[in-house]
Design a protein around this motif. Structure first.
Motif, PDB file in Angstrom:
ATOM      1  N   GLN A 191     -31.932 -23.136  15.274  1.00 30.36           N
ATOM      2  CA  GLN A 191     -30.954 -21.566  15.967  1.00 30.36           C
ATOM      3  C   GLN A 191     -31.814 -20.593  14.789  1.00 30.36           C
ATOM      4  O   GLN A 191     -31.758 -20.973  13.570  1.00 30.36           O
ATOM      5  CB  GLN A 191     -29.487 -21.629  15.094  1.00 30.36           C
ATOM      6  N   LEU A 192     -31.861 -19.819  15.411  1.00 30.35           N
ATOM      7  CA  LEU A 192     -32.893 -18.587  14.831  1.00 30.35           C
ATOM      8  C   LEU A 192     -31.606 -17.530  15.065  1.00 30.35           C
ATOM      9  O   LEU A 192     -31.287 -17.296  16.421  1.00 30.35           O
ATOM     10  CB  LEU A 192     -33.662 -18.525  15.528  1.00 30.35           C
ATOM     11  N   TRP A 193     -31.360 -16.546  14.242  1.00 26.47           N
ATOM     12  CA  TRP A 193     -30.919 -15.748  13.937  1.00 26.47           C
ATOM     13  C   TRP A 193     -32.162 -14.180  14.242  1.00 26.47           C
ATOM     14  O   TRP A 193     -33.506 -13.801  13.754  1.00 26.47           O
ATOM     15  CB  TRP A 193     -29.808 -15.294  12.957  1.00 26.47           C
ATOM     16  N   LEU A 194     -31.667 -13.145  15.322  1.00 27.10           N
ATOM     17  CA  LEU A 194     -32.266 -12.420  15.914  1.00 27.10           C
ATOM     18  C   LEU A 194     -31.663 -11.117  16.432  1.00 27.10           C
ATOM     19  O   LEU A 194     -30.627 -10.674  16.348  1.00 27.10           O
ATOM     20  CB  LEU A 194     -33.137 -12.739  17.367  1.00 27.10           C
ATOM     21  N   LYS A 195     -32.318  -9.932  15.703  1.00 29.70           N
ATOM     22  CA  LYS A 195     -31.600  -8.795  15.810  1.00 29.70           C
ATOM     23  C   LYS A 195     -32.897  -7.855  16.927  1.00 29.70           C
ATOM     24  O   LYS A 195     -34.090  -7.757  17.440  1.00 29.70           O
ATOM     25  CB  LYS A 195     -32.250  -7.526  14.551  1.00 29.70           C
ATOM     26  N   PRO A 196     -31.815  -7.169  17.989  1.00 31.77           N
ATOM     27  CA  PRO A 196     -32.434  -6.917  19.026  1.00 31.77           C
ATOM     28  C   PRO A 196     -33.554  -5.550  19.101  1.00 31.77           C
ATOM     29  O   PRO A 196     -32.426  -4.723  18.282  1.00 31.77           O
ATOM     30  CB  PRO A 196     -30.759  -6.677  20.063  1.00 31.77           C
ATOM     31  N   LEU A 197     -34.649  -5.371  19.720  1.00 26.41           N
ATOM     32  CA  LEU A 197     -35.172  -4.431  19.557  1.00 26.41           C
ATOM     33  C   LEU A 197     -34.813  -3.445  20.996  1.00 26.41           C
ATOM     34  O   LEU A 197     -35.029  -3.801  21.739  1.00 26.41           O
ATOM     35  CB  LEU A 197     -36.610  -4.238  18.870  1.00 26.41           C
ATOM     36  N   ASP A 198     -35.451  -2.058  20.974  1.00 23.91           N
ATOM     37  CA  ASP A 198     -35.312  -1.382  21.644  1.00 23.91           C
ATOM     38  C   ASP A 198     -36.246  -1.533  22.994  1.00 23.91           C
ATOM     39  O   ASP A 198     -35.724  -1.193  24.217  1.00 23.91           O
ATOM     40  CB  ASP A 198     -35.337   0.036  21.767  1.00 23.91           C
ATOM     41  N   ASP A 199     -37.206  -2.131  22.622  1.00 24.87           N
ATOM     42  CA  ASP A 199     -37.728  -3.135  23.622  1.00 24.87           C
ATOM     43  C   ASP A 199     -37.997  -4.284  24.426  1.00 24.87           C
ATOM     44  O   ASP A 199     -39.180  -3.942  25.599  1.00 24.87           O
ATOM     45  CB  ASP A 199     -39.967  -2.279  22.794  1.00 24.87           C
ATOM     46  N   GLY A 200     -36.923  -5.127  24.120  1.00 23.20           N
ATOM     47  CA  GLY A 200     -36.412  -5.346  25.184  1.00 23.20           C
ATOM     48  C   GLY A 200     -36.365  -7.030  24.622  1.00 23.20           C
ATOM     49  O   GLY A 200     -36.468  -8.080  24.551  1.00 23.20           O
ATOM     50  N   THR A 201     -37.247  -6.681  22.947  1.00 24.88           N
ATOM     51  CA  THR A 201     -38.003  -8.005  21.611  1.00 24.88           C
ATOM     52  C   THR A 201     -36.929  -8.117  21.061  1.00 24.88           C
ATOM     53  O   THR A 201     -35.990  -7.976  21.265  1.00 24.88           O
ATOM     54  CB  THR A 201     -39.435  -8.319  21.921  1.00 24.88           C
ATOM     55  N   PHE A 202     -37.038  -9.358  20.158  1.00 26.72           N
ATOM     56  CA  PHE A 202     -36.385  -9.267  19.159  1.00 26.72           C
ATOM     57  C   PHE A 202     -36.706 -10.097  18.025  1.00 26.72           C
ATOM     58  O   PHE A 202     -38.519  -9.891  18.273  1.00 26.72           O
ATOM     59  CB  PHE A 202     -35.492 -10.657  19.477  1.00 26.72           C
ATOM     60  N   ALA A 203     -36.529  -9.048  16.368  1.00 31.12           N
ATOM     61  CA  ALA A 203     -37.472  -9.428  15.668  1.00 31.12           C
ATOM     62  C   ALA A 203     -36.588 -10.965  14.625  1.00 31.12           C
ATOM     63  O   ALA A 203     -35.274 -10.529  14.525  1.00 31.12           O
ATOM     64  CB  ALA A 203     -36.722  -8.086  14.053  1.00 31.12           C
ATOM     65  N   ILE A 204     -37.327 -11.421  14.835  1.00 33.23           N
ATOM     66  CA  ILE A 204     -36.442 -12.968  13.532  1.00 33.23           C
ATOM     67  C   ILE A 204     -35.482 -12.342  12.469  1.00 33.23           C
ATOM     68  O   ILE A 204     -36.337 -11.653  10.890  1.00 33.23           O
ATOM     69  CB  ILE A 204     -37.717 -13.470  12.665  1.00 33.23           C
ATOM     70  N   ALA A 205     -34.493 -13.002  12.029  1.00 35.31           N
ATOM     71  CA  ALA A 205     -33.744 -11.988  10.777  1.00 35.31           C
ATOM     72  C   ALA A 205     -32.902 -13.029  10.334  1.00 35.31           C
ATOM     73  O   ALA A 205     -32.372 -13.362   9.256  1.00 35.31           O
ATOM     74  CB  ALA A 205     -32.054 -11.076  11.389  1.00 35.31           C
ATOM     75  N   CYS A 206     -34.263 -14.412   9.481  1.00 36.97           N
ATOM     76  CA  CYS A 206     -33.753 -15.704   9.806  1.00 36.97           C
ATOM     77  C   CYS A 206     -35.195 -16.250   8.500  1.00 36.97           C
ATOM     78  O   CYS A 206     -36.214 -15.621   9.148  1.00 36.97           O
ATOM     79  CB  CYS A 206     -33.539 -16.597  10.027  1.00 36.97           C
ATOM     80  N   ILE A 207     -35.049 -17.007   7.810  1.00 38.57           N
ATOM     81  CA  ILE A 207     -36.260 -17.718   7.831  1.00 38.57           C
ATOM     82  C   ILE A 207     -36.914 -18.971   7.552  1.00 38.57           C
ATOM     83  O   ILE A 207     -36.070 -20.176   7.510  1.00 38.57           O
ATOM     84  CB  ILE A 207     -36.693 -17.645   5.824  1.00 38.57           C
ATOM     85  N   PRO A 208     -36.805 -18.923   9.198  1.00 34.73           N
ATOM     86  CA  PRO A 208     -37.150 -20.273   9.762  1.00 34.73           C
ATOM     87  C   PRO A 208     -37.062 -21.625   9.316  1.00 34.73           C
ATOM     88  O   PRO A 208     -38.062 -21.876   8.102  1.00 34.73           O
ATOM     89  CB  PRO A 208     -38.202 -20.173  10.498  1.00 34.73           C
ATOM     90  N   PHE A 209     -36.454 -22.906   8.968  1.00 32.84           N
ATOM     91  CA  PHE A 209     -36.511 -24.169   8.326  1.00 32.84           C
ATOM     92  C   PHE A 209     -37.956 -24.739   8.850  1.00 32.84           C
ATOM     93  O   PHE A 209     -38.278 -25.343   7.791  1.00 32.84           O
ATOM     94  CB  PHE A 209     -35.024 -24.488   8.147  1.00 32.84           C
TER      95      PHE A 209
END
Length: 162
Positions: A35-53
């Motif tokens: 499960q990855l937490w993401l921050k929605p960006l204005d261009d339709g992409t997402f920024a990773i908002a967690c540290i992947p395990f």
């Protein structure tokens, strides 16, 4: 049945976060999704908002695209790295809590962000131009004593299943 690796306390938790998944099969974990937490960006992409395990090739702030709530591609790198460590239980029951304390203290002293999966697996965010030498010393000690394994999450490139 699919097993989900979750982030109980993601470092980038925000009201507008979006949750998606990364299939861990390309990394040798068949039947598991992170499960990855993401921050929605204005261009339709997402920024990773967690540290992947467990997902390789992703770090805090990387930009990704989704398909059906699954990360399918990395389209921008943040230049952050993820340092991961798995602590092993040993014959001495006092050793593990002492190791955890040493690692948490080293992370705090270095002013780095981290997330824990259970009490034995930690993922640490290493921002660009950061040299966490004290943390490396602590982790090296744990490895030498046979109680831990560590790796860089970018040791392998991200790969989506399919």
């Amino acid at each position: 049945m699919t097993k989900f690796i979750v982030h109980d306390d993601p470092v980038g938790r925000a009201a507008r976060n979006y949750i998606a998944h990364a299939d861990l099969a390309p990394f040798g974990f068949d039947g598991q999704m992170e499960q990855l937490w993401l921050k929605p960006l204005d261009d339709g992409t997402f920024a990773i908002a967690c540290i992947p395990f467990r997902t390789y090739g992703l770090a805090l702030g990387d930009r990704v695209v989704l398909s059906d709530d699954e990360v399918t591609e990395v389209v921008g790198l943040s230049r952050h790295r993820v340092l991961r460590m798995l602590l092993m239980p040993g014959a001495d029951p006092a050793r593990l809590p002492q190791a955890i304390t040493r690692i948490k203290n080293a992370i705090e002293e270095a002013e780095l962000l981290s997330e824990w999966s259970g009490d034995r697996h930690v993922a640490v965010d290493i921002p660009p131009h950061t040299s966490p030498s004290k943390l490396f010393e602590v982790m090296e000690r744990e490895v030498e004593e046979g109680g831990a394994f560590w790796e860089w999450a970018d040791a392998r490139a991200f790969s989506a299943a399919g």
